[in-house]
Structures are given as structure tokens and as C-alpha cells.
Design a protein around this motif. Structure first.
Motif, PDB file in Angstrom:
ATOM      1  N   VAL A 139       0.851  -1.192   0.000  1.00  8.19           N
ATOM      2  CA  VAL A 139       0.000   0.000   0.000  1.00  8.19           C
ATOM      3  C   VAL A 139       0.882   1.236   0.000  1.00  8.19           C
ATOM      4  O   VAL A 139       1.781   1.375   0.843  1.00  8.19           O
ATOM      5  CB  VAL A 139      -0.942   0.008   1.221  1.00  8.19           C
ATOM      6  CG1 VAL A 139      -1.797   1.273   1.232  1.00  8.19           C
ATOM      7  CG2 VAL A 139      -1.835  -1.228   1.206  1.00  8.19           C
ATOM      8  N   ASP A 140       0.616   2.144  -0.925  1.00 12.66           N
ATOM      9  CA  ASP A 140       1.364   3.398  -1.024  1.00 12.66           C
ATOM     10  C   ASP A 140       1.184   4.225   0.247  1.00 12.66           C
ATOM     11  O   ASP A 140       0.133   4.195   0.883  1.00 12.66           O
ATOM     12  CB  ASP A 140       0.861   4.182  -2.250  1.00 12.66           C
ATOM     13  CG  ASP A 140       1.745   5.360  -2.577  1.00 12.66           C
ATOM     14  OD1 ASP A 140       1.653   6.368  -1.857  1.00 12.66           O
ATOM     15  OD2 ASP A 140       2.532   5.269  -3.527  1.00 12.66           O
ATOM     16  N   GLU A 141       2.226   4.988   0.590  1.00 12.22           N
ATOM     17  CA  GLU A 141       2.158   5.787   1.820  1.00 12.22           C
ATOM     18  C   GLU A 141       1.040   6.832   1.773  1.00 12.22           C
ATOM     19  O   GLU A 141       0.538   7.258   2.806  1.00 12.22           O
ATOM     20  CB  GLU A 141       3.493   6.471   2.091  1.00 12.22           C
ATOM     21  CG  GLU A 141       3.901   7.514   1.073  1.00 12.22           C
ATOM     22  CD  GLU A 141       5.160   8.254   1.489  1.00 12.22           C
ATOM     23  OE1 GLU A 141       5.412   8.349   2.703  1.00 12.22           O
ATOM     24  OE2 GLU A 141       5.887   8.741   0.596  1.00 12.22           O
ATOM     25  N   THR A 142       0.620   7.235   0.571  1.00  9.29           N
ATOM     26  CA  THR A 142      -0.467   8.208   0.459  1.00  9.29           C
ATOM     27  C   THR A 142      -1.819   7.589   0.811  1.00  9.29           C
ATOM     28  O   THR A 142      -2.778   8.308   1.076  1.00  9.29           O
ATOM     29  CB  THR A 142      -0.527   8.790  -0.971  1.00  9.29           C
ATOM     30  OG1 THR A 142      -0.691   7.707  -1.905  1.00  9.29           O
ATOM     31  CG2 THR A 142       0.743   9.552  -1.289  1.00  9.29           C
ATOM     32  N   ASP A 143      -1.906   6.249   0.789  1.00  6.44           N
ATOM     33  CA  ASP A 143      -3.167   5.569   1.097  1.00  6.44           C
ATOM     34  C   ASP A 143      -3.149   4.858   2.447  1.00  6.44           C
ATOM     35  O   ASP A 143      -4.209   4.444   2.929  1.00  6.44           O
ATOM     36  CB  ASP A 143      -3.490   4.527   0.011  1.00  6.44           C
ATOM     37  CG  ASP A 143      -3.867   5.165  -1.309  1.00  6.44           C
ATOM     38  OD1 ASP A 143      -4.492   6.242  -1.275  1.00  6.44           O
ATOM     39  OD2 ASP A 143      -3.546   4.592  -2.363  1.00  6.44           O
ATOM     40  N   ILE A 144      -1.970   4.694   3.051  1.00 10.61           N
ATOM     41  CA  ILE A 144      -1.886   3.863   4.255  1.00 10.61           C
ATOM     42  C   ILE A 144      -2.698   4.440   5.405  1.00 10.61           C
ATOM     43  O   ILE A 144      -3.187   3.701   6.272  1.00 10.61           O
ATOM     44  CB  ILE A 144      -0.405   3.661   4.675  1.00 10.61           C
ATOM     45  CG1 ILE A 144      -0.280   2.480   5.645  1.00 10.61           C
ATOM     46  CG2 ILE A 144       0.176   4.936   5.259  1.00 10.61           C
ATOM     47  CD1 ILE A 144      -0.654   1.158   5.058  1.00 10.61           C
ATOM     48  N   GLY A 145      -2.892   5.754   5.425  1.00  6.28           N
ATOM     49  CA  GLY A 145      -3.697   6.372   6.480  1.00  6.28           C
ATOM     50  C   GLY A 145      -5.162   6.004   6.404  1.00  6.28           C
ATOM     51  O   GLY A 145      -5.904   6.195   7.380  1.00  6.28           O
ATOM     52  N   ARG A 146      -5.605   5.453   5.275  1.00  8.00           N
ATOM     53  CA  ARG A 146      -7.001   5.046   5.098  1.00  8.00           C
ATOM     54  C   ARG A 146      -7.224   3.586   5.473  1.00  8.00           C
ATOM     55  O   ARG A 146      -8.364   3.116   5.470  1.00  8.00           O
ATOM     56  CB  ARG A 146      -7.421   5.278   3.645  1.00  8.00           C
ATOM     57  CG  ARG A 146      -7.315   6.720   3.188  1.00  8.00           C
ATOM     58  CD  ARG A 146      -7.354   6.821   1.668  1.00  8.00           C
ATOM     59  NE  ARG A 146      -8.529   6.228   1.092  1.00  8.00           N
ATOM     60  CZ  ARG A 146      -8.661   5.960  -0.210  1.00  8.00           C
ATOM     61  NH1 ARG A 146      -7.672   6.207  -1.048  1.00  8.00           N
ATOM     62  NH2 ARG A 146      -9.779   5.405  -0.657  1.00  8.00           N
ATOM     63  N   VAL A 147      -6.140   2.866   5.770  1.00  7.14           N
ATOM     64  CA  VAL A 147      -6.228   1.429   6.066  1.00  7.14           C
ATOM     65  C   VAL A 147      -6.240   1.228   7.569  1.00  7.14           C
ATOM     66  O   VAL A 147      -5.438   1.810   8.301  1.00  7.14           O
ATOM     67  CB  VAL A 147      -5.039   0.674   5.447  1.00  7.14           C
ATOM     68  CG1 VAL A 147      -5.135  -0.813   5.762  1.00  7.14           C
ATOM     69  CG2 VAL A 147      -5.007   0.884   3.933  1.00  7.14           C
ATOM     70  N   ARG A 148      -7.153   0.375   8.055  1.00  9.04           N
ATOM     71  CA  ARG A 148      -7.262   0.073   9.477  1.00  9.04           C
ATOM     72  C   ARG A 148      -7.409  -1.438   9.665  1.00  9.04           C
ATOM     73  O   ARG A 148      -7.899  -2.140   8.784  1.00  9.04           O
ATOM     74  CB  ARG A 148      -8.472   0.790  10.100  1.00  9.04           C
ATOM     75  CG  ARG A 148      -8.414   2.300  10.020  1.00  9.04           C
ATOM     76  CD  ARG A 148      -9.617   2.941  10.719  1.00  9.04           C
ATOM     77  NE  ARG A 148     -10.873   2.449  10.185  1.00  9.04           N
ATOM     78  CZ  ARG A 148     -11.445   2.904   9.079  1.00  9.04           C
ATOM     79  NH1 ARG A 148     -10.850   3.860   8.373  1.00  9.04           N
ATOM     80  NH2 ARG A 148     -12.595   2.415   8.662  1.00  9.04           N
ATOM     81  N   LEU A 149      -6.999  -1.903  10.829  1.00  8.94           N
ATOM     82  CA  LEU A 149      -7.135  -3.324  11.142  1.00  8.94           C
ATOM     83  C   LEU A 149      -8.610  -3.726  11.145  1.00  8.94           C
ATOM     84  O   LEU A 149      -9.463  -2.975  11.633  1.00  8.94           O
ATOM     85  CB  LEU A 149      -6.512  -3.641  12.503  1.00  8.94           C
ATOM     86  CG  LEU A 149      -4.993  -3.506  12.619  1.00  8.94           C
ATOM     87  CD1 LEU A 149      -4.557  -3.791  14.052  1.00  8.94           C
ATOM     88  CD2 LEU A 149      -4.285  -4.446  11.657  1.00  8.94           C
ATOM     89  N   GLY A 150      -8.892  -4.889  10.617  1.00  9.86           N
ATOM     90  CA  GLY A 150     -10.258  -5.401  10.613  1.00  9.86           C
ATOM     91  C   GLY A 150     -11.080  -5.005   9.410  1.00  9.86           C
ATOM     92  O   GLY A 150     -12.208  -5.503   9.246  1.00  9.86           O
ATOM     93  N   GLN A 151     -10.581  -4.100   8.562  1.00  3.66           N
ATOM     94  CA  GLN A 151     -11.341  -3.716   7.375  1.00  3.66           C
ATOM     95  C   GLN A 151     -11.553  -4.920   6.452  1.00  3.66           C
ATOM     96  O   GLN A 151     -10.701  -5.796   6.334  1.00  3.66           O
ATOM     97  CB  GLN A 151     -10.608  -2.615   6.602  1.00  3.66           C
ATOM     98  CG  GLN A 151     -10.755  -1.229   7.199  1.00  3.66           C
ATOM     99  CD  GLN A 151      -9.962  -0.190   6.430  1.00  3.66           C
ATOM    100  OE1 GLN A 151      -8.871  -0.469   5.953  1.00  3.66           O
ATOM    101  NE2 GLN A 151     -10.482   1.009   6.331  1.00  3.66           N
ATOM    102  N   LYS A 152     -12.710  -4.933   5.798  1.00  6.93           N
ATOM    103  CA  LYS A 152     -13.007  -5.998   4.847  1.00  6.93           C
ATOM    104  C   LYS A 152     -12.234  -5.755   3.547  1.00  6.93           C
ATOM    105  O   LYS A 152     -11.911  -4.617   3.197  1.00  6.93           O
ATOM    106  CB  LYS A 152     -14.506  -6.058   4.551  1.00  6.93           C
ATOM    107  CG  LYS A 152     -15.369  -6.321   5.775  1.00  6.93           C
ATOM    108  CD  LYS A 152     -15.085  -7.683   6.378  1.00  6.93           C
ATOM    109  CE  LYS A 152     -15.972  -7.964   7.580  1.00  6.93           C
ATOM    110  NZ  LYS A 152     -15.633  -9.254   8.227  1.00  6.93           N
ATOM    111  N   ALA A 153     -11.951  -6.833   2.857  1.00  6.17           N
ATOM    112  CA  ALA A 153     -11.231  -6.741   1.593  1.00  6.17           C
ATOM    113  C   ALA A 153     -11.657  -7.884   0.686  1.00  6.17           C
ATOM    114  O   ALA A 153     -12.236  -8.880   1.143  1.00  6.17           O
ATOM    115  CB  ALA A 153      -9.723  -6.781   1.829  1.00  6.17           C
ATOM    116  N   PHE A 154     -11.388  -7.706  -0.599  1.00  5.70           N
ATOM    117  CA  PHE A 154     -11.621  -8.765  -1.581  1.00  5.70           C
ATOM    118  C   PHE A 154     -10.341  -8.992  -2.361  1.00  5.70           C
ATOM    119  O   PHE A 154      -9.626  -8.057  -2.697  1.00  5.70           O
ATOM    120  CB  PHE A 154     -12.765  -8.396  -2.529  1.00  5.70           C
ATOM    121  CG  PHE A 154     -14.117  -8.392  -1.867  1.00  5.70           C
ATOM    122  CD1 PHE A 154     -14.822  -9.572  -1.683  1.00  5.70           C
ATOM    123  CD2 PHE A 154     -14.674  -7.218  -1.412  1.00  5.70           C
ATOM    124  CE1 PHE A 154     -16.050  -9.571  -1.060  1.00  5.70           C
ATOM    125  CE2 PHE A 154     -15.906  -7.205  -0.788  1.00  5.70           C
ATOM    126  CZ  PHE A 154     -16.604  -8.389  -0.614  1.00  5.70           C
TER     127      PHE A 154
END
Length: 273
Positions: A139-154
Motif C-alpha cells: 500500500v502506497d504511503e499516500t493511502d496507508i492512512g485510510r487502512v485500518r485493522l479489521g477492514q473488509k477486503a476482496f
């Protein structure tokens, strides 16, 4: 429908109606299938592998014997006894027991590195175990702030693009890496159920769901017009050929759809130019 303006430029208009559906805002990235914990089982002694009891894909338990080995001395002694006959060989096989190679964890066999009869040292892995397969996403550093533990993914694999695997964000790396002069963070994506098609090293496409809403009124993003005084859509009213501008209040949006909170309803006809 195609119309022409005063400057004789064609204008293509499409009529749509607001519809109910889901909107998800996702973070798209790539990654690879990897073991979360990769364990190389190396023998405690130098010698010869006499028997391997597992194959790639097998699941083993903690304490299970995966192979039998002879030390260098035992292998030499058995070879000498074999030349003297079966009776001598059986005697020394019973008198000088082989050494077991025991699994230290529960896991799956992902590599069977040697075959019976091969000579190995204590630095050579005989079997490689993985406790579970995950996807290491970058994940790019510009997007990492939007990622949190437990988020759903596909997750979808390049080898099987039609198969979508549900997963969750399991771990976010605390240390960055530089890949092609871009700062990235590794994110562990844990499948809710690891399918049989997963193989270590496979390339994967990952969509992490940042936000989502179900059963909302939505329009294509192209229908929205943003001006200094507000947000508008073009609406055809009462059969009039000339569309009218109408103010709307919007909510969640992604690249395809935008949520409509107020201003138009499912019965309205919206014009997209």
C-alpha cells in the motif's frame, strides 16, 4: 441521443434514473500470496534422509514425525551391514535407531525439498512449513492512512481472476519499504477461508473497503455538476425537451456512483451530457 450546439459541436445525452444500490469506497492495490510464518525444518544432524512421510499440500500437527534420518555414522554402518546380508542389516537397524524429524508447529507443507536417499547437512531444509497463507499487499504511503485493522477486503488472483475471496486486514507494517522509488507499507490480508487454488508466490489484486453503504439512492458520477453555488443535476420535467438544473445533496462517492441524499428521487429522469 445526439444534439448539436450553436457551435455545431455534437452533444451526447443519456437519460438515467436514480436507483437504489450499494456504494463502496475501496483502496486498490496489488500483492502476492505468501506464508505468514514460513518455517524451514532442518535436520539436527548431518546424514542421510531414509524416509519422508509427507508431501506438498499435507497438513501436519505439532509433534508429528515428518521424516526419518540416519546420522553419517549410522548410514555408513547400515551400508556396511547391507553388504553382509539381510540378517546383519536387520540387527543394526534395530540396534542403531534412526533420528526423527518432528514438526514444531501446526501447518501445511509447502515445500518438500529432498527425497529419500539424499545426503543432507544441518543447514539444508528438508521440509518447509507454513502456518497459513495470506496476501502481502503493498500500500502506497499516500493511502496507508485510510487502512485500518479489521477492514473488509476482496482478493482475486491473476491466475483465477473470476474467483473473489473475502478477506480482512490482519496486520499493517510499522516499517516502510522503498519499491521503485515509491514508499510503501506491507499490509497482511487474511482470507476468511483459504481456497485450494492459493499457491505461495501467486500475484493478487486486492481491494480494501474503506467505507460502504447499502441500499442507498445513487446516480452515476458523470451526472453530477459542481459549481461555486452548489451541486446540481440536469432533470427533464413534465416531458419538456429542455432539461432543468436542480440542486442536490450528495453523500458517499466512488469512481462509478455517488449517493443522493436529497434533491431528486427514483421517479426523476436525469440527463447526463
Amino acid at each position: 441521443k445526439t444534439y448539436k450546439t450553436k457551435k455545431d459541436h455534437p452533444v451526447v445525452r443519456e437519460e438515467v434514473q436514480p436507483s437504489r444500490g450499494d456504494i463502496e469506497v475501496t483502496i486498490a492495490t496489488t500483492g502476492a500470496v505468501q506464508p505468514q510464518n514460513r518455517l524451514e525444518m532442518k535436520p539436527p544432524i548431518n546424514g542421510r534422509v531414509e524416509e519422508i512421510l509427507v508431501k506438498e499440500g499435507d497438513h501436519v500437527k505439532h509433534g508429528q514425525i515428518v521424516a526419518w534420518m540416519s546420522s553419517t555414522e549410522r548410514a555408513a554402518l547400515l551400508d556396511a551391514a547391507r553388504s553382509k546380508g539381510e540378517e546383519s542389516l536387520k540387527y543394526w537397524e534395530e540396534a542403531y535407531k534412526p533420528t526423527p524429524l518432528i514438526a514444531p508447529i501446526d501447518g501445511d507443507v509447502i515445500v518438500r525439498a529432498v527425497e529419500p536417499g539424499q545426503t543432507v547437512t544441518s543447514a539444508d531444509p528438508v521440509v518447509v512449513l507454513s502456518d497459513r497463507l495470506i496476501i502481502k499487499a503493498e500500500v502506497d504511503e499516500t493511502d496507508i492512512g485510510r487502512v485500518r485493522l479489521g477492514q473488509k477486503a476482496f482478493v482475486s488472483l491473476d491466475a483465477y481472476p473470476e474467483d473473489k475471496v473475502s478477506a480482512d486486514v490482519d496486520h499493517i507494517s510499522y516499517e516502510s519499504k522503498l519499491v521503485n522509488n515509491v514508499t510503501i507499507y506491507e499490509v497482511d490480508i487474511l482470507p476468511q477461508e483459504v481456497p485450494e487454488i492459493f499457491r505461495s508466490g501467486m500475484s493478487a489484486n486486492v481491494s480494501i473497503i474503506e467505507k460502504g453503504r447499502n441500499d442507498v439512492l445513487r446516480l452515476p458520477v458523470a451526472a453530477i455538476r459542481r459549481e461555486k453555488v452548489g451541486t446540481f443535476v440536469l432533470v427533464r420535467e413534465n416531458g419538456s425537451r429542455k432539461p432543468q438544473s436542480k440542486g442536490v445533496e450528495t453523500g458517499l462517492a466512488n469512481d462509478e456512483f455517488i449517493e443522493i441524499l436529497s434533491g431528486v428521487g427514483e421517479e426523476d429522469t436525469v440527463i447526463i451530457e
